[in-house]
Design an enzyme around this catalytic site. Sequence first.
Site, mmCIF file in Angstrom:
data_model
loop_
_atom_site.group_PDB
_atom_site.id
_atom_site.type_symbol
_atom_site.label_atom_id
_atom_site.label_comp_id
_atom_site.label_asym_id
_atom_site.label_seq_id
_atom_site.Cartn_x
_atom_site.Cartn_y
_atom_site.Cartn_z
ATOM 1 N N TYR A 1 35.116 2.878 18.904
ATOM 2 C CA TYR A 1 35.731 1.838 18.046
ATOM 3 C C TYR A 1 36.631 0.929 18.888
ATOM 4 O O TYR A 1 36.521 -0.304 18.819
ATOM 5 C CB TYR A 1 36.531 2.539 16.937
ATOM 6 C CG TYR A 1 37.327 1.602 16.061
ATOM 7 C CD1 TYR A 1 36.704 0.789 15.125
ATOM 8 C CD2 TYR A 1 38.721 1.552 16.162
ATOM 9 C CE1 TYR A 1 37.446 -0.069 14.314
ATOM 10 C CE2 TYR A 1 39.467 0.704 15.347
ATOM 11 C CZ TYR A 1 38.821 -0.100 14.434
ATOM 12 O OH TYR A 1 39.549 -0.950 13.631
ATOM 13 N N PHE B 1 39.546 -3.624 2.155
ATOM 14 C CA PHE B 1 40.990 -3.522 1.910
ATOM 15 C C PHE B 1 41.715 -4.810 2.338
ATOM 16 O O PHE B 1 42.271 -5.542 1.498
ATOM 17 C CB PHE B 1 41.482 -2.276 2.674
ATOM 18 C CG PHE B 1 42.953 -2.175 2.893
ATOM 19 C CD1 PHE B 1 43.849 -2.362 1.845
ATOM 20 C CD2 PHE B 1 43.456 -1.868 4.162
ATOM 21 C CE1 PHE B 1 45.221 -2.248 2.056
ATOM 22 C CE2 PHE B 1 44.813 -1.754 4.378
ATOM 23 C CZ PHE B 1 45.701 -1.940 3.330
ATOM 24 N N ILE B 2 41.690 -5.130 3.613
ATOM 25 C CA ILE B 2 42.460 -6.283 4.098
ATOM 26 C C ILE B 2 41.795 -7.591 3.651
ATOM 27 O O ILE B 2 42.465 -8.529 3.201
ATOM 28 C CB ILE B 2 42.594 -6.237 5.645
ATOM 29 C CG1 ILE B 2 43.325 -4.962 6.074
ATOM 30 C CG2 ILE B 2 43.326 -7.475 6.158
ATOM 31 C CD1 ILE B 2 43.319 -4.694 7.580
ATOM 32 N N ASP C 1 24.366 -8.216 5.994
ATOM 33 C CA ASP C 1 24.887 -7.699 7.256
ATOM 34 C C ASP C 1 25.460 -8.843 8.100
ATOM 35 O O ASP C 1 24.765 -9.833 8.364
ATOM 36 C CB ASP C 1 23.703 -7.029 7.978
ATOM 37 C CG ASP C 1 24.107 -6.382 9.274
ATOM 38 O OD1 ASP C 1 25.310 -6.408 9.637
ATOM 39 O OD2 ASP C 1 23.200 -5.840 9.954
ATOM 40 N N GLY D 1 33.298 -1.545 1.319
ATOM 41 C CA GLY D 1 33.976 -2.447 0.390
ATOM 42 C C GLY D 1 33.436 -2.286 -1.019
ATOM 43 O O GLY D 1 32.338 -1.765 -1.230
ATOM 44 N N SER E 1 29.290 -1.596 2.432
ATOM 45 C CA SER E 1 29.161 -0.230 2.964
ATOM 46 C C SER E 1 30.426 0.575 2.666
ATOM 47 O O SER E 1 30.346 1.746 2.312
ATOM 48 C CB SER E 1 28.865 -0.250 4.464
ATOM 49 O OG SER E 1 29.781 -1.074 5.147
ATOM 50 N N GLY F 1 42.046 14.253 20.876
ATOM 51 C CA GLY F 1 42.244 12.868 21.316
ATOM 52 C C GLY F 1 43.290 12.097 20.513
ATOM 53 O O GLY F 1 43.437 10.889 20.689
ATOM 54 N N ASP F 2 44.006 12.794 19.628
ATOM 55 C CA ASP F 2 45.016 12.103 18.812
ATOM 56 C C ASP F 2 46.108 11.544 19.734
ATOM 57 O O ASP F 2 46.646 12.254 20.580
ATOM 58 C CB ASP F 2 45.635 13.105 17.828
ATOM 59 C CG ASP F 2 46.153 12.430 16.578
ATOM 60 O OD1 ASP F 2 45.885 11.224 16.409
ATOM 61 O OD2 ASP F 2 46.825 13.107 15.775
HETATM 62 N N1 LIG Z 1 43.168 -0.822 8.221
HETATM 63 C C1 LIG Z 1 43.693 -0.718 9.425
HETATM 64 O O1 LIG Z 1 44.700 -0.015 9.659
HETATM 65 C C2 LIG Z 1 43.090 -1.484 10.585
HETATM 66 C C3 LIG Z 1 43.683 -1.332 11.854
HETATM 67 C C4 LIG Z 1 43.127 -2.040 12.926
HETATM 68 C C5 LIG Z 1 42.059 -2.883 12.724
HETATM 69 N N2 LIG Z 1 41.495 -3.004 11.485
HETATM 70 C C6 LIG Z 1 40.356 -3.901 11.324
HETATM 71 O O2 LIG Z 1 40.584 -4.778 10.232
HETATM 72 C C7 LIG Z 1 39.331 -5.100 9.601
HETATM 73 C C8 LIG Z 1 39.390 -4.787 8.109
HETATM 74 O O3 LIG Z 1 39.652 -3.401 7.952
HETATM 75 P P1 LIG Z 1 39.901 -2.719 6.522
HETATM 76 O O4 LIG Z 1 40.955 -1.698 6.718
HETATM 77 O O5 LIG Z 1 40.059 -3.758 5.484
HETATM 78 O O6 LIG Z 1 38.526 -1.934 6.350
HETATM 79 P P2 LIG Z 1 37.514 -1.866 5.093
HETATM 80 O O7 LIG Z 1 36.521 -0.801 5.414
HETATM 81 O O8 LIG Z 1 38.275 -1.758 3.817
HETATM 82 O O9 LIG Z 1 36.828 -3.309 5.145
HETATM 83 C C9 LIG Z 1 35.738 -3.615 5.999
HETATM 84 C C10 LIG Z 1 34.718 -4.359 5.175
HETATM 85 O O10 LIG Z 1 33.624 -4.720 6.028
HETATM 86 C C11 LIG Z 1 32.400 -4.454 5.331
HETATM 87 N N3 LIG Z 1 31.370 -4.262 6.356
HETATM 88 C C12 LIG Z 1 31.250 -3.233 7.238
HETATM 89 N N4 LIG Z 1 30.188 -3.437 8.043
HETATM 90 C C13 LIG Z 1 29.631 -4.623 7.675
HETATM 91 C C14 LIG Z 1 28.527 -5.379 8.121
HETATM 92 N N5 LIG Z 1 27.769 -4.955 9.153
HETATM 93 N N6 LIG Z 1 28.242 -6.535 7.486
HETATM 94 C C15 LIG Z 1 28.984 -6.994 6.459
HETATM 95 N N7 LIG Z 1 30.062 -6.311 5.988
HETATM 96 C C16 LIG Z 1 30.384 -5.143 6.586
HETATM 97 C C17 LIG Z 1 32.683 -3.242 4.477
HETATM 98 O O11 LIG Z 1 31.821 -3.077 3.377
HETATM 99 C C18 LIG Z 1 34.134 -3.524 4.031
HETATM 100 O O12 LIG Z 1 34.157 -4.277 2.839
HETATM 101 C C19 LIG Z 1 38.263 -4.311 10.356
HETATM 102 O O13 LIG Z 1 37.704 -5.146 11.347
HETATM 103 C C20 LIG Z 1 39.048 -3.201 11.019
HETATM 104 O O14 LIG Z 1 38.404 -2.697 12.155
HETATM 105 C C21 LIG Z 1 41.979 -2.319 10.404
#
Ligand SMILES: NC(=O)c1ccc[n+]([C@@H]2O[C@H](COP(=O)([O-])OP(=O)(O)OC[C@H]3O[C@@H](n4cnc5c(N)ncnc54)[C@H](O)[C@@H]3O)[C@@H](O)[C@H]2O)c1
Length: 308
Positions: A139, A12-13, A52, A37, A35, A270-271
């Site tokens: 997490y 997403f981000i 990975d 994405g 996984s 835990g919410d």
């Molecule tokens: N979305 C939120 O509200 C939020 C809030 C706080 C922190 N974050 C952090 O921001 C980052 C992006 O989050 P997002 O919402 O885009 O999540 P997302 O799940 O859409 O994106 C994460 C991406 O990482 C990839 N991925 C996971 N494990 C992997 C690995 N071992 N090797 C390679 N790729 C891997 C997934 O396939 C996915 O494309 C993450 O680190 C997340 O923890 C997000």
Amino acid sequence: MALYLVTGGAGFIGSHLSDALLAEGHEVRVLDDFSTGKPGNIDPRCAVLRGDAADPALVRRALEGAAGCFHLAAIASVARGNEDWLGTHRANLTATITVFDAARAHRLPVVYASSAAIYGNLGEQVAREDLLPAPLTAYGADKLGCELHARVATHVHGVPTLGLRFFNVYGPRQDPHSPYSGVISIFARRVASGETVAIHGDGNQLRDFVYVADVVAHLRAAMGHLEAGGESTVLNVCTGMGISVLDLAHALADLHGRPARLVHEAPRQGDIRRSLGDPARARGVLNITAQTRLREGLERTLASLVVA
Ligand SMILES: NC(=O)c1ccc[n+]([C@@H]2O[C@H](COP(=O)([O-])OP(=O)(O)OC[C@H]3O[C@@H](n4cnc5c(N)ncnc54)[C@H](O)[C@@H]3O)[C@@H](O)[C@H]2O)c1
């Protein structure tokens, strides 16, 4: 113009960030294990490495020729972390150390995703970076671990790092079908399709929702800060304005022109009641604030669902 590695760039981000980097004329290399994405999120102009982010040889290869790394790959789910403690630890902390270690050779700047989850339950307090972190989940503990290892990367190995503590990020492309996704994407899809929206507990949980374009602006500014020789640190990425989960459901229904069909379910264990961040430090260090008003961000999110 430069080449940047975006880990998690199919997510997403990361996909929004990649689009912004390309639009500025940069080259983007994505490392993702797909996984969560999706290939469809990635602009065809990006080079893609599938694998990975905890694989040291692969990450070293991914960083070849890069000017810096945006490390966003993670299993971004509190619930998944509770179910699969060790598996998520590999993605959420080992992968981050792997990226820092690979960045050592050329002291490449690394901007990485931390999370508001590192704060734990602050009660009525607004989350400021100088508060003692007290995560309550695997997490959150792993994200705090990322910040601690970032200190090692910087102080022992000379790697410039900037950790961004994202609050609740929302916007187009957040997977509305995943139970692990953010509440806005799930609510938005259910409201759009006329389904009921489940409210856990009384719905008065307060959240600080930040629109994805603002998160991307913070990521870019953080890299610019490190490239200009700025200090390595951690910063909140938030609006400082909270909305309850219940008001959020009503706001989405209003935008859709139909009444909210709510069902109240048992509170989640835990919410956290309140999660509200203070954006002052990010404003001071990066000279940036989240610009998008909630209503505008919700409209764009809903519009993307209608089109999709
Ligand atoms: N979305 C939120 O509200 C939020 C809030 C706080 C922190 N974050 C952090 O921001 C980052 C992006 O989050 P997002 O919402 O885009 O999540 P997302 O799940 O859409 O994106 C994460 C991406 O990482 C990839 N991925 C996971 N494990 C992997 C690995 N071992 N090797 C390679 N790729 C891997 C997934 O396939 C996915 O494309 C993450 O680190 C997340 O923890 C997000």
